[in-house]
Structures are given as structure tokens and as C-alpha cells.
Scaffold this motif. Structure first.
Motif, PDB file in Angstrom:
ATOM      1  N   ASP A 144       0.835  -1.212  -0.088  1.00  0.00           N
ATOM      2  CA  ASP A 144      -0.151  -0.350   0.387  1.00  0.00           C
ATOM      3  C   ASP A 144       0.425   1.430   0.399  1.00  0.00           C
ATOM      4  OD1 ASP A 144      -2.494   1.245   0.860  1.00  0.00           O
ATOM      5  OD2 ASP A 144      -1.621   2.236   2.135  1.00  0.00           O
ATOM      6  N   PHE A 151      -9.823   2.316  -1.235  1.00  0.00           N
ATOM      7  CA  PHE A 151     -10.415   2.330   0.961  1.00  0.00           C
ATOM      8  C   PHE A 151     -11.478   3.336   0.435  1.00  0.00           C
ATOM      9  CE2 PHE A 151     -10.236   3.713   4.791  1.00  0.00           C
ATOM     10  CZ  PHE A 151     -10.212   2.962   5.402  1.00  0.00           C
ATOM     11  N   GLU A 154     -16.173   4.875   4.808  1.00  0.00           N
ATOM     12  CA  GLU A 154     -17.008   4.731   5.293  1.00  0.00           C
ATOM     13  C   GLU A 154     -16.754   3.736   5.343  1.00  0.00           C
ATOM     14  OE1 GLU A 154     -21.532   5.805   4.909  1.00  0.00           O
ATOM     15  OE2 GLU A 154     -20.214   7.781   4.765  1.00  0.00           O
ATOM     16  N   TYR A 157     -11.877  -1.215   3.313  1.00  0.00           N
ATOM     17  CA  TYR A 157     -11.449  -1.366   1.683  1.00  0.00           C
ATOM     18  C   TYR A 157     -12.159  -2.050   0.816  1.00  0.00           C
ATOM     19  CZ  TYR A 157      -7.432  -0.447   3.927  1.00  0.00           C
ATOM     20  OH  TYR A 157      -5.569  -0.777   4.512  1.00  0.00           O
ATOM     21  N   LEU A 223     -17.374  -6.193   7.297  1.00  0.00           N
ATOM     22  CA  LEU A 223     -17.457  -4.736   7.369  1.00  0.00           C
ATOM     23  C   LEU A 223     -19.010  -4.632   8.757  1.00  0.00           C
ATOM     24  CD1 LEU A 223     -17.919  -2.232   6.157  1.00  0.00           C
ATOM     25  CD2 LEU A 223     -20.245  -2.537   5.470  1.00  0.00           C
ATOM     26  N   SER A 226     -13.643  -4.859  13.541  1.00  0.00           N
ATOM     27  CA  SER A 226     -12.172  -4.040  13.446  1.00  0.00           C
ATOM     28  C   SER A 226     -11.939  -6.212  12.547  1.00  0.00           C
ATOM     29  CB  SER A 226     -11.500  -3.904  14.474  1.00  0.00           C
ATOM     30  OG  SER A 226     -11.004  -4.411  15.804  1.00  0.00           O
ATOM     31  N   GLU A 227     -10.857  -6.302  11.875  1.00  0.00           N
ATOM     32  CA  GLU A 227     -10.236  -7.368  11.686  1.00  0.00           C
ATOM     33  C   GLU A 227      -9.879  -7.773  13.978  1.00  0.00           C
ATOM     34  OE1 GLU A 227      -8.918  -4.464  11.806  1.00  0.00           O
ATOM     35  OE2 GLU A 227      -8.738  -4.538   8.743  1.00  0.00           O
TER      36      GLU A 227
ATOM     37  N   HIS B 111     -23.519  -8.119   6.024  1.00  0.00           N
ATOM     38  CA  HIS B 111     -22.953  -7.326   7.312  1.00  0.00           C
ATOM     39  C   HIS B 111     -23.634  -7.071   8.787  1.00  0.00           C
ATOM     40  CE1 HIS B 111     -19.668  -7.932   4.383  1.00  0.00           C
ATOM     41  NE2 HIS B 111     -20.209  -6.839   3.647  1.00  0.00           N
ATOM     42  N   SER B 113     -24.052  -3.544   9.184  1.00  0.00           N
ATOM     43  CA  SER B 113     -23.924  -2.906   9.216  1.00  0.00           C
ATOM     44  C   SER B 113     -23.070  -1.918   7.988  1.00  0.00           C
ATOM     45  CB  SER B 113     -21.956  -2.785  10.555  1.00  0.00           C
ATOM     46  OG  SER B 113     -21.056  -1.081  10.103  1.00  0.00           O
ATOM     47  N   LEU B 114     -23.132  -1.120   8.371  1.00  0.00           N
ATOM     48  CA  LEU B 114     -22.717   0.055   6.951  1.00  0.00           C
ATOM     49  C   LEU B 114     -21.203   1.441   7.273  1.00  0.00           C
ATOM     50  CD1 LEU B 114     -26.009   2.116   5.848  1.00  0.00           C
ATOM     51  CD2 LEU B 114     -24.939  -0.132   4.813  1.00  0.00           C
ATOM     52  N   VAL B 115     -20.718   0.875   8.309  1.00  0.00           N
ATOM     53  CA  VAL B 115     -19.819   1.464   8.593  1.00  0.00           C
ATOM     54  C   VAL B 115     -18.493   0.797   9.232  1.00  0.00           C
ATOM     55  CG1 VAL B 115     -19.245   3.404  10.518  1.00  0.00           C
ATOM     56  CG2 VAL B 115     -21.269   3.242   9.448  1.00  0.00           C
ATOM     57  N   HIS B 116     -17.610   0.974   8.464  1.00  0.00           N
ATOM     58  CA  HIS B 116     -16.235   0.357   8.832  1.00  0.00           C
ATOM     59  C   HIS B 116     -15.100   0.509   9.986  1.00  0.00           C
ATOM     60  CE1 HIS B 116     -12.077  -2.115   7.854  1.00  0.00           C
ATOM     61  NE2 HIS B 116     -11.609  -0.368   7.917  1.00  0.00           N
ATOM     62  N   SER B 117     -14.789  -0.130  11.025  1.00  0.00           N
ATOM     63  CA  SER B 117     -14.121   0.007  12.075  1.00  0.00           C
ATOM     64  C   SER B 117     -12.580  -0.398  12.035  1.00  0.00           C
ATOM     65  CB  SER B 117     -15.139  -0.037  13.228  1.00  0.00           C
ATOM     66  OG  SER B 117     -15.027  -1.106  13.382  1.00  0.00           O
ATOM     67  N   GLY B 118     -12.338  -1.269  11.168  1.00  0.00           N
ATOM     68  CA  GLY B 118     -11.343  -1.732  10.945  1.00  0.00           C
ATOM     69  C   GLY B 118     -10.098  -0.805  10.649  1.00  0.00           C
ATOM     70  N   LYS B 119      -9.194  -1.582  10.013  1.00  0.00           N
ATOM     71  CA  LYS B 119      -7.424  -1.339   9.427  1.00  0.00           C
ATOM     72  C   LYS B 119      -8.351  -0.255   8.780  1.00  0.00           C
ATOM     73  CE  LYS B 119      -3.606  -2.476   7.173  1.00  0.00           C
ATOM     74  NZ  LYS B 119      -2.263  -3.797   7.198  1.00  0.00           N
ATOM     75  N   ALA B 120      -6.772   0.938   8.858  1.00  0.00           N
ATOM     76  CA  ALA B 120      -7.244   2.026   7.645  1.00  0.00           C
ATOM     77  C   ALA B 120      -5.985   2.021   6.977  1.00  0.00           C
ATOM     78  CB  ALA B 120      -7.445   3.181   7.905  1.00  0.00           C
ATOM     79  N   PRO B 121      -5.900   2.695   5.697  1.00  0.00           N
ATOM     80  CA  PRO B 121      -4.488   2.566   5.263  1.00  0.00           C
ATOM     81  C   PRO B 121      -3.420   3.754   6.105  1.00  0.00           C
ATOM     82  CG  PRO B 121      -5.759   2.743   3.110  1.00  0.00           C
ATOM     83  CD  PRO B 121      -6.363   2.962   4.621  1.00  0.00           C
ATOM     84  N   ILE B 128      -8.747   9.482  10.067  1.00  0.00           N
ATOM     85  CA  ILE B 128     -10.039   8.234   9.990  1.00  0.00           C
ATOM     86  C   ILE B 128     -10.248   8.015  11.132  1.00  0.00           C
ATOM     87  CG2 ILE B 128     -10.732   5.692   9.464  1.00  0.00           C
ATOM     88  CD1 ILE B 128      -9.253   6.539   6.512  1.00  0.00           C
ATOM     89  N   LYS B 131     -11.347  11.520  12.680  1.00  0.00           N
ATOM     90  CA  LYS B 131     -12.908  10.865  12.635  1.00  0.00           C
ATOM     91  C   LYS B 131     -13.538  10.176  13.026  1.00  0.00           C
ATOM     92  CE  LYS B 131     -13.074  13.713   8.525  1.00  0.00           C
ATOM     93  NZ  LYS B 131     -12.907  13.389   6.923  1.00  0.00           N
ATOM     94  N   ARG B 132     -13.360   9.095  13.523  1.00  0.00           N
ATOM     95  CA  ARG B 132     -14.198   8.094  14.704  1.00  0.00           C
ATOM     96  C   ARG B 132     -13.989   8.189  15.702  1.00  0.00           C
ATOM     97  NH1 ARG B 132     -11.248   2.683  12.150  1.00  0.00           N
ATOM     98  NH2 ARG B 132     -11.715   2.824  10.337  1.00  0.00           N
TER      99      ARG B 132
END
Lengths: 351, 170
Positions: A144, A151, A154, A157, A223, A226-227, B111, B113-121, B128, B131-132
Motif C-alpha cells: 500500500d 479505500f 465509511e 477497503y 464490515l 475490526s480485524e 454485514h 453494518s454500513l460502517v467500517h471500523s477496522g484497519k485503514a491505510p 480517520i 474522525k471516528r
């Protein structure tokens, strides 16, 4: 000795019941359509961009050397051997525009131009979800940093199929659960798993008749969590299942140790003396011997069982002995290999 | 009951057909039912595949969606919801934005849910993360006010302001 994969060469936490752990991260490069809609020259661009990073130099510390191979450059038997050792998917093996990046120790494999541009996989022995995620994530950061993955704030990935959206992570664990199968409890377990946001399927077989008592459990949702949360959930369920399996195994032994011993030693006898063995029979004999190890009926370094599970697959077997073989030839070679390796393993423990 | 056709296997498929008021019944085994083509739906049962299942979900979703959505297409790759419903795959990363209205109920169903809460680049994770955190603090502020915990609310308000100024300053 096996050049096939690191996961087959060692044992890990909760083995022999947990055979292996896999964490896969789905990623796509920005500025290119997903593989399903891209033109051949764009597929070539994906490979070119990843090749530049992989062969370009600055590899993060702790990752082994990596090499990229395009599917069209690999002979069919090699491609299928990679599928049989779980390093690439059957889908990738059939894609002309596909490629794979393999780490030297083969715990990392990166599929290119499969359903997504990039699918980073880490495969380890036993239950090692955190470590597999750490390694896959390290490769993710590396790629990356130079190539930017798609990415969305909201959605996370972005993946070709919305079932992978968010973390893009599918973590899965391969389990050997003979006692749950023998006591007809497995159906109940598999149904419950579905209610916990996880997926379960039998491996090497159809439906619930999983050959070799092998099952794979993975996270379904990608989604909104978290991982780490997804992995914690999977780990908790796997630990419970293994606990159940071990309890049932103890009960089975307490009820009828003689019959269990008979089953294990019969399979061992067949394996040590048979001259022709097909792939399915080998799987089921290896499963019985694994059961014998779990139940402490026989002692042997059980990573050899995992290694043999892969080594005796038709295409791996042919690559291993360096020649094309017909079905009978393979069955003979398979019997020979199993005999040799098991004798060696049993001698090493003085059984 | 034995299959009426092969007369050897158990009949497990029972078909009742009513055409113009005339009703006929057939009792077949699965194999014969497949062969006669009576049971097209069996081909679905025999080979349940996640893509076809997903595609059929999406077709339902589409049928339920208001017709004004049908014209939306991704400006980058040209894919529209129909193409997605047929293949189960999106055309490119921009499709998520372009088709977000139609995709939302599906994502929610898959899922929850509609909002990702894991890893970001790495390059974007600080922004991010902030913002969270901001979103979370605003929710806590709302709760504090709702519970008449004004001291806590003031504290939260100040933290939100600090975070917002930091973001503005960069």
C-alpha cells in the motif's frame, strides 16, 4: 524437506486438532477497474505495479524473499500443485491474466488478478490467527505504501464482491474433528456456527460427509467490526469446538478404548503395508492416524501427517517425484511414499 | 412410496400440478425428477453457490427498489445495478459511491453494518482515527446531555473542540 508450504512442516497451538490457520486480505489498486471488468493490458499493469514493489528492493524486516510468477508461465501440473497445497485458489489457476507472489517459506502468498487485484494470504500451522494477521498486514502496508489500495472512509477497503467489503479479511481455521463426527454432534455444531457470524464447511468432500473429518471455519462478516474483533470471535469459537472435541474423544475412549485402538491400528497397518492407495483412501487413513495421535494411542511427530496430506495429492505427488504419472502410477507412488515417511516418523519416536 | 418412474428408488419429490382445474399428482425420486425437468428448482438445491444466492438476493432487492434507481450508473466504469445483480460483482471502486443507495440495504443484510471500523491505510489512518473518535465523542455528549450530566457534557464539548481545531489546523 517439503518445498510445498511452511504450514505443513510444523505444528502449532491446538494441533493436532487445529491443522492450519489462514488470513486473507482482499485489496484493489486505485484507478483501475476490478479484474472482472478490466482489459488485458490493465491486468498486465496490475502485475507490473506489484512486481515493481516485490522485486524492487526494500522488503520489510521479517518477511522472506518473494518471487512473482504469472499463471501462463507455469506448467499446468505446477499450478494445480499450488492449488492442492492451498497457496492459490482453483479460480486463479484458471486465469490467464493471473499471477502469484510467493514468499520463500511459502507462509505468504499473494494472488494477483483473481476476484480482486490483490489477495494477500498468510497460512500457518495450528491456531495462529494473530500472527497470520500480523504478517498479512505487514505485506499489506508494504504494498500500500507504494501502490495505494482503494479505500473509502465509511466502507473501508473496496472489494469486487460486497461480501468482502470493509476489512477485506477472511480468517479461517482448518480443524480435524473425528469425535464430533463419530458421535453425530457435528451437524449441531455447524448449525450453531452459522448463528455466530461464522461460516463452516466440510473439506475434501461433499456436504456433511467431509472426507478425513476435516472442517473449515471462517468469519462471514467483514464490515462493521475490526480485524482484531473478528479474529477474537473466531478464536473463541474454535477453542470451544476443540474443547468439545477433546471431551468427546475422552468419553469415546472411556467407553470403548479397544474399538478405538483397533480402528487406529488397522489404518496404520493398511498404510504401512498397502501397495496401491488412492487419494481418498489415503486421506481417510491419515485421518484415523491423526485421531490416534490426538487420543494418545500412537505417538509420532504429527506434522508429518499434515505434510503427507498435501504430498499425496495427485499433482503435488507428481511434482515431488518429478514425472507425469497415470492414476495407477500415482496410487503406487502414494503408497510407497506414505510407507516410507510413516516408518521414518514412527522410528524417530521409538514406537 | 416408490418412484412412479423408475419404480426402484424412494419417491422424495411430490408434485401436484393444477392446470385449468385439472389436478395431477406425481411421486418421483430426486434423480427422475431432475431428468424429467419437472423440478428446475432442484438444480438450485443441488449446487448452492454463494454467488447465485447473492445474485438472487440482489434481484429481490432490485425488484423492491424504486424504479428511479434503475438509471443510476457508475460514471467511471459504466456499470449499473442490473449488471451487478447479474454478476454479483461490482465493476470498479467507484461503483460503491455511484450505487450506494441500492447497495445499502444489501450491505446491511450481509454485514449488519454500513460502517467500517477496522484497519485503514497507514497514510490516512490518523485522520480517520480522529474522525471516528469525534463521532464517538459526539454520541457520548448527546448521551450525557440526555442524562443531565452537564459537567461531563462540558468536558466532552471541550474535547470535541480540541479535536476539531487540530483537524482544522492540518
Amino acid at each position: 524437506m517439503s518445498k510445498w508450504a511452511k504450514w505443513t512442516e510444523s505444528t502449532g497451538p491446538l494441533s493436532p486438532n487445529v491443522i492450519s490457520t489462514r488470513v486473507r486480505l482482499a485489496r484493489n489498486l486505485t484507478g483501475l477497474p476490478f479484474p472482472g471488468t478490466m482489459r488485458p493490458e490493465q491486468a498486465t499493469e496490475v502485475i507490473g505495479r506489484i512486481r515493481k514493489v516485490v522485486e524492487g528492493g526494500l522488503r520489510p524486516a521479517g518477511l522472506s524473499e518473494m518471487r512473482l510468477a504469472r499463471m501462463v508461465e507455469l506448467p499446468t501440473v505446477d499450478r494445480l500443485a499450488l492449488v492442492e497445497s492451498h497457496l492459490i485458489s482453483p479460480d486463479l489457476a484458471n486465469r490467464r491474466e493471473g499471477a502469484v507472489v510467493l514468499g520463500e517459506d511459502r507462509s505468504i502468498s499473494v494472488m494477483l488478478n483473481e476476484e480482486d487485484h490483490v489477495r494477500i494470504q498468510c497460512l500457518l500451522a495450528g491456531l495462529q490467527l494473530e500472527e497470520a494477521l500480523r504478517l498479512a498486514s505487514q505485506v499489506d502496508d508494504w504494498l500500500d505504501a507504494e501502490q495505494n489500495f482503494a479505500f473509502h472512509e465509511e466502507y473501508g477497503y473496496l472489494t469486487a464482491c460486497p461480501t468482502n467489503l470493509g476489512t477485506g479479511m477472511r480468517a479461517s481455521v482448518m480443524l480435524h474433528l473425528p469425535a464430533l463426527v463419530m458421535t453425530n454432534q457435528i451437524g449441531k455444531v455447524l448449525t450453531t456456527i452459522g448463528q455466530l457470524g461464522l461460516m463452516a464447511r466440510g473439506l475434501y468432500g461433499e456436504g456433511t460427509q467431509a472426507a478425513g473429518h476435516m472442517f473449515q471455519i471462517s468469519n462471514q462478516v467483514t464490515l462493521g467490526h475490526s480485524e482484531e474483533e473478528l479474529i477474537r470471535n473466531l478464536r473463541a469459537v474454535v477453542e470451544q469446538i476443540v474443547g468439545q472435541e477433546r471431551l468427546l474423544m475422552r468419553n469415546l475412549l472411556a467407553q470403548d478404548r479397544l474399538r478405538m485402538e483397533d480402528r487406529v491400528y488397522r489404518s496404520l497397518g493398511l498404510m504401512m503395508h498397502a501397495r496401491v492407495l488412492d487419494s481418498n483412501e489415503a486421506m481417510s487413513l491419515l485421518s484415523d492416524i491423526r485421531l490416534g495421535v490426538s487420543a494418545d494411542i500412537i505417538r509420532l511427530p504429527h506434522q508429518v501427517l499434515t505434510e503427507l496430506m498435501v504430498l499425496t495429492k495427485p499433482h503435488v505427488l507428481q511434482t515431488e517425484c518429478g514425472q507425469a504419472l497415470d492414476a495407477l502410477g500415482r496410487d503406487v507412488k502414494r503408497a510407497e511414499l506414505l510407507r516410507e515417511r510413516l516408518t521414518e516418523a514412527l522410528n524417530s519416536t521409538g514406537t | 412410496m416408490l418412484c412412479e418412474q423408475c419404480k426402484s428408488r424412494q419417491a422424495t419429490v411430490h408434485v401436484k400440478q393444477v392446470i385449468n382445474g385439472d389436478s395431477t399428482e406425481k411421486n418421483l425420486c430426486e434423480q427422475c425428477a431432475r431428468q424429467t425437468g419437472e423440478m428446475d428448482f432442484l438444480s438450485l438445491v443441488g449446487d448452492v453457490n454463494i454467488n447465485s444466492l447473492l445474485a438472487s438476493f440482489m434481484n429481490l432487492e432490485q425488484a423492491a427498489a424504486p424504479s428511479r434507481h434503475k438509471g443510476d450508473a457508475c460514471h467511471t466504469c459504466g456499470a449499473d445495478y442490473r449488471r451487478f445483480a447479474d454478476s454479483g460483482r461490482l465493476g470498479c471502486a467507484d461503483c460503491y459511491q455511484a450505487l450506494s443507495k441500492q447497495l445499502a440495504p444489501l450491505l446491511k443484510r450481509i454485514h449488519g453494518s454500513l460502517v467500517h471500523s477496522g484497519k485503514a491505510p497507514r497514510g490516512r489512518s490518523a485522520e480517520i482515527q480522529r474522525k471516528r473518535q469525534l463521532g464517538q465523542l459526539k454520541q457520548e455528549l448527546k448521551d450525557a446531555v440526555g442524562h443531565e450530566q452537564y459537567e461531563r457534557a462540558v468536558e466532552l464539548r471541550d474535547r470535541i473542540r480540541r479535536l476539531e481545531t487540530e483537524a482544522g489546523g492540518q
